[in-house]
Motif scaffolding. Structure first.
Motif, short mmCIF file in Angstrom:
data_model
loop_
_atom_site.label_atom_id
_atom_site.label_comp_id
_atom_site.label_asym_id
_atom_site.label_seq_id
_atom_site.Cartn_x
_atom_site.Cartn_y
_atom_site.Cartn_z
N ALA A 223 0.87 -1.18 0.00
CA ALA A 223 0.00 0.00 0.00
C ALA A 223 0.90 1.22 0.00
CB ALA A 223 -0.91 0.01 1.21
N GLY A 224 0.59 2.17 -0.83
CA GLY A 224 1.40 3.37 -0.90
C GLY A 224 0.55 4.59 -0.64
N ILE A 225 0.81 5.26 0.47
CA ILE A 225 0.00 6.42 0.80
C ILE A 225 0.21 7.53 -0.22
CG2 ILE A 225 1.69 7.55 2.31
CD1 ILE A 225 -2.07 7.20 2.99
N ASP A 226 1.45 7.63 -0.77
CA ASP A 226 1.72 8.66 -1.77
C ASP A 226 0.85 8.46 -3.01
OD1 ASP A 226 3.49 10.06 -0.26
OD2 ASP A 226 5.29 9.43 -1.34
N GLY A 227 0.67 7.20 -3.40
CA GLY A 227 -0.15 6.91 -4.57
C GLY A 227 -1.59 7.33 -4.36
N ALA A 228 -2.12 7.07 -3.17
CA ALA A 228 -3.49 7.46 -2.87
C ALA A 228 -3.64 8.98 -2.85
CB ALA A 228 -3.91 6.88 -1.52
N VAL A 229 -2.68 9.66 -2.21
CA VAL A 229 -2.75 11.11 -2.13
C VAL A 229 -2.62 11.74 -3.51
CG1 VAL A 229 -1.63 13.19 -1.18
CG2 VAL A 229 -1.91 11.15 0.25
N ALA A 230 -1.79 11.12 -4.38
CA ALA A 230 -1.65 11.64 -5.75
C ALA A 230 -3.00 11.65 -6.46
CB ALA A 230 -0.64 10.81 -6.52
N LEU A 231 -3.75 10.56 -6.35
CA LEU A 231 -5.07 10.51 -6.98
C LEU A 231 -6.03 11.50 -6.33
CD1 LEU A 231 -5.56 6.64 -7.45
CD2 LEU A 231 -5.10 8.33 -9.22
N LEU A 232 -6.01 11.54 -5.01
CA LEU A 232 -6.93 12.43 -4.29
C LEU A 232 -6.62 13.90 -4.55
CD1 LEU A 232 -7.17 10.59 -0.85
CD2 LEU A 232 -8.89 10.65 -2.65
N SER A 233 -5.37 14.21 -4.91
CA SER A 233 -5.01 15.61 -5.13
C SER A 233 -5.67 16.19 -6.37
CB SER A 233 -3.48 15.74 -5.23
OG SER A 233 -2.99 15.18 -6.44
N ARG A 234 -6.14 15.34 -7.29
CA ARG A 234 -6.78 15.85 -8.51
C ARG A 234 -8.13 15.20 -8.78
NH1 ARG A 234 -4.51 19.33 -11.69
NH2 ARG A 234 -5.44 18.55 -13.62
N MET A 235 -8.63 14.38 -7.84
CA MET A 235 -9.96 13.79 -7.95
C MET A 235 -10.74 14.08 -6.67
SD MET A 235 -9.49 10.01 -9.60
CE MET A 235 -8.59 9.75 -11.13
N PRO A 236 -11.96 14.57 -6.76
CA PRO A 236 -12.74 14.91 -5.57
C PRO A 236 -13.43 13.71 -4.93
CG PRO A 236 -14.00 15.48 -7.53
CD PRO A 236 -12.66 14.98 -8.01
N LEU A 237 -12.65 12.66 -4.64
CA LEU A 237 -13.18 11.50 -3.95
C LEU A 237 -13.21 11.79 -2.45
CD1 LEU A 237 -11.22 8.79 -5.94
CD2 LEU A 237 -13.70 9.10 -6.00
N ARG A 238 -14.25 11.34 -1.75
CA ARG A 238 -14.42 11.65 -0.34
C ARG A 238 -14.74 10.38 0.44
NH1 ARG A 238 -12.34 15.31 -2.32
NH2 ARG A 238 -13.03 17.49 -2.48
N THR A 239 -14.49 10.44 1.75
CA THR A 239 -14.78 9.29 2.60
C THR A 239 -16.28 9.02 2.63
OG1 THR A 239 -14.91 10.73 4.54
CG2 THR A 239 -12.80 9.69 4.10
N GLY A 240 -16.60 7.74 2.86
CA GLY A 240 -17.99 7.37 3.07
C GLY A 240 -18.82 7.25 1.82
N GLY A 241 -18.19 7.31 0.64
CA GLY A 241 -18.96 7.20 -0.59
C GLY A 241 -19.14 5.76 -1.04
N ARG A 242 -19.62 5.60 -2.27
CA ARG A 242 -19.77 4.27 -2.86
C ARG A 242 -19.06 4.27 -4.20
NH1 ARG A 242 -24.59 0.40 -1.66
NH2 ARG A 242 -24.69 0.67 0.60
N THR A 243 -18.12 3.36 -4.36
CA THR A 243 -17.32 3.29 -5.57
C THR A 243 -17.59 2.00 -6.32
OG1 THR A 243 -15.55 4.61 -4.57
CG2 THR A 243 -14.98 3.30 -6.50
N TYR A 244 -18.10 2.11 -7.53
CA TYR A 244 -18.31 0.95 -8.41
C TYR A 244 -17.04 0.76 -9.22
CZ TYR A 244 -20.18 -1.71 -12.41
OH TYR A 244 -20.39 -2.63 -13.41
N ILE A 245 -16.29 -0.29 -8.91
CA ILE A 245 -15.06 -0.57 -9.65
C ILE A 245 -15.39 -1.54 -10.77
CG2 ILE A 245 -12.68 -1.40 -9.54
CD1 ILE A 245 -12.59 -0.70 -6.63
N ALA A 246 -15.54 -1.00 -11.98
CA ALA A 246 -15.82 -1.83 -13.14
C ALA A 246 -14.52 -2.32 -13.78
CB ALA A 246 -16.64 -1.04 -14.16
N ALA A 247 -13.44 -1.55 -13.66
CA ALA A 247 -12.14 -1.99 -14.17
C ALA A 247 -11.68 -3.21 -13.39
CB ALA A 247 -11.11 -0.86 -14.01
N PRO A 248 -10.92 -4.12 -14.01
CA PRO A 248 -10.55 -5.37 -13.32
C PRO A 248 -9.64 -5.11 -12.13
CG PRO A 248 -9.34 -5.19 -15.36
CD PRO A 248 -10.34 -4.08 -15.37
N LEU A 249 -9.92 -5.78 -11.04
CA LEU A 249 -9.13 -5.62 -9.84
C LEU A 249 -7.73 -6.19 -9.98
CD1 LEU A 249 -11.83 -6.55 -7.14
CD2 LEU A 249 -10.95 -4.27 -7.66
N PHE A 250 -7.52 -7.09 -10.94
CA PHE A 250 -6.20 -7.70 -11.07
C PHE A 250 -5.17 -6.77 -11.70
CE2 PHE A 250 -8.27 -9.04 -15.10
CZ PHE A 250 -7.36 -8.51 -16.01
#
Length: 576
Positions: A223-250
């Motif tokens: 797990a990389g906290i930097d990777g998560a923060v990089a995405l969050l820095s330009r995407m308005p994702l917030r805690t407590g939401g619902r995320t439909y992951i259609a892209a393959p998890l693998f």
């Protein structure tokens, strides 16, 4: 001793990280007892799946954590299932430091297994659901897993691959035959006492797409906290939401959002197979505020009748796309239909995400890949490794804390490095607003009659014709010009070759007009929707497979994303 300048940069980076995490709701007040429980869990188990799911069980145990076709699970149930499964897997011979192959679609068992292996300290080898038997056998021989967990639909594939491993079946339809060890049986047959904290930190291995040969393994941090923060820095994702992951998890993109949802405490909405109409129905029924896709999924959704696409989509705040370039006007067409919710990420398995385009970027500069996110540097160099002038094209190099450390297995192959930055394998340029434009693979450019041509520019031009629904272009050998361009198109209306050539001639230089345009019913794709250009070289100018004599000088290196044609259509498989 670090210099004051270095310390200042570190402090600035930490400050920005904290701001991003506070804005997204990751940092928020908890009661003393809950805060202590979270801290203790993370200290013992780390920030990978074991610690992350354990922390969620402490902070939000009774909240719904996962929804799939089998129903709902709370975060506490997710964590307890993983503990039971860890004990069950240990009972069938999986130990700390071992590697286990996972061949599963998007469902609860993928999460169960990933978290259980993290608790055991075993490495995870994520396999592509579109693998052929020889690919599966070659990868397993190289990576040496001790066991394989797979959905029962892949039983014949595993048999044909001749891998001699302990087998555990995850998703199964109907009654099992009794001869298989089932994930669910291992969970039900084990206790909930926590397993001992391992000394070995789990290493997930994500495979490149293998469009030009055997897929290579690219290990990631658990797990990389930097990777998560990089995405969050330009995407308005917030805690407590619902995320439909259609892209393959693998693969990198789906796996990244699995980790991100774990950090945010977002409910995971999973479906085994992608169907465009069902995807929209899932979004509505589950009231998802985020959806994770690849471009081919967006294309298929936009082909639905307007009556199925219409309605109020204001609840959908983020559509996170990646895996391949957005062709033509796909970005603006999507936003015209569903609102300003599209965020397109450019990167690769090796460098993770390099840039993220926000809705306004794509409105102002169609075709842009966006700007670098938090803690990421992107530079353009020429063939000699020198920085190019502002606005000039060159090879794209990326620097961040998410760069992979080298391929697994017995290989000396490495990605090119300049000034500590890693090659993405693409060519591009920056505009005067600092927005990146990707022009094509650095090994895809063809020289025709002395002129440089990037197939992607021609593909984008053809895709903008109203009668073209899909397109790819490659270079083939030519006696007179050395190399010439051949385009392959899938049409949605009446159009002939000369009309399409005329369309290119009206919009691009004459030397960029394809010599031939071949009409196909569909283009070959891999498990992340990427077009398999190496397969197109087998077609001749009349569209006959297996008759081509041209050499594909524009094939994809296959290292930046990872379904066969059925999967890309979503008829039988999960397109991503």
């Amino acid at each position: 001793m670090p210099s004051f300048d270095k310390l200042g940069k570190q402090a600035l980076r930490q400050t920005r990280m904290l701001k991003v995490m506070a804005t997204s709701g990751v940092i928020r007040p908890y009661g003393p007892r809950k805060l202590l429980g979270i801290a203790t869990t993370l200290q013992k188990r780390g920030i990978g799946f074991a610690g992350g799911m354990g922390a969620l069980a402490v902070r939000s145990g009774d909240e719904i954590g996962l929804v799939d076709e089998l129903g709902e699970l709370t975060w506490r149930e997710v964590d307890e299932r993983a503990t039971r499964l860890a004990r069950g897997l240990h009972g069938v011979g999986v130990s700390e430091g071992d590697s286990v192959a996972v061949l599963c679609r998007n469902h609860r068992y993928f999460v169960d297994v990933s978290t259980a292996l993290s608790k055991l300290g075993a490495d995870i080898l994520y396999l592509n659901t579109a693998f052929s038997a020889p690919q599966l056998g070659e990868v397993c021989a190289r990576e040496k897993p001790v066991a394989i967990v797979f959905d029962d639909e892949f039983t014949e594939l595993v048999d044909k691959s001749e891998v001699d491993l302990t087998r555990v079946v995850a998703w199964h339809d109907g009654e099992p035959d009794g001869s298989s060890t089932l994930v669910e049986d291992l969970i039900e047959g084990a206790g909930t006492d926590e397993v001992a904290v391992p000394g070995h930190t789990t290493r997930p291995v994500i495979l490149t797409s293998g469009t030009t040969g055997t897929p290579k393994g690219a290990p990631r941090d658990e797990a990389g906290i930097d990777g998560a923060v990089a995405l969050l820095s330009r995407m308005p994702l917030r805690t407590g939401g619902r995320t439909y992951i259609a892209a393959p998890l693998f693969h990198t993109w789906g796996w990244a959002h699995l980790n991100l949802a774990m950090l945010l405490g977002s409910t995971l909405v999973l479906r085994r197979k992608f169907d465009p109409a069902e995807a929209l129905q899932t979004l509505r029924e589950q009231e998802c505020d985020a959806m994770v896709v690849i471009p081919v999924m967006m294309q298929r959704i936009l082909k639905l009748p307007e009556s199925e696409r219409s309605g109020d989509w204001s609840f959908l705040k983020v559509v996170a796309a990646s895996g391949s370039a957005l062709p033509g006007d796909l970005a603006t067409e999507w936003m015209d239909a569903f609102g300003e919710n599209l965020y397109n990420t450019y990167g690769s398995t090796e460098v993770a995400w390099a840039t993220i385009a926000q809705p306004q970027d794509m409105r102002d500069a169609p075709g842009t890949a966006g700007k670098p996110p938090y803690n990421t540097v992107v530079k353009i160099y020429d063939e000699d490794g020198n920085p190019v002038e502002q606005g000039d094209s060159g090879r794209i190099f990326v620097g961040n804390t998410m760069l992979f450390g080298g391929y697994t297995g017995d290989t000396d192959e490495k990605k090119d490095m300049v000034d500590g930055l890693m090659s993405s394998g693409d060519v591009g340029r920056f505009d005067d607003q600092g927005r990146l434009f990707v022009e094509g693979r650095d090994d895809e450019m063809i020289v025709s009659g002395g002129e440089n041509v990037f197939p992607q520019e021609v593909e984008d031009c053809l895709s903008r014709h109203e009668a073209v629904s899909d397109v790819a272009a490659i270079g083939v050998d030519d006696d007179d010009y050395g190399t010439r361009l051949r385009a392959f198109v899938v049409t949605s209306g009446d159009v002939d070759e000369e009309t399409l050539k005329g369309h290119v001639k009206e919009n691009l230089a004459r030397y960029k007009v394809p010599r031939e345009i071949v009409f196909l019913d569909e283009l070959p794709r891999n498990a992340t929707g990427k077009i398999l250009k190496k397969d197109l070289k087998d077609y001749d100018a009349e569209g006959n497979p297996g008759a081509g004599s041209g050499q594909d000088s524009g094939q994809d290196s296959g290292e930046d994303s990872g379904q066969d044609s059925d999967e890309a259509r979503g008829d039988d498989e999960q397109a991503s």
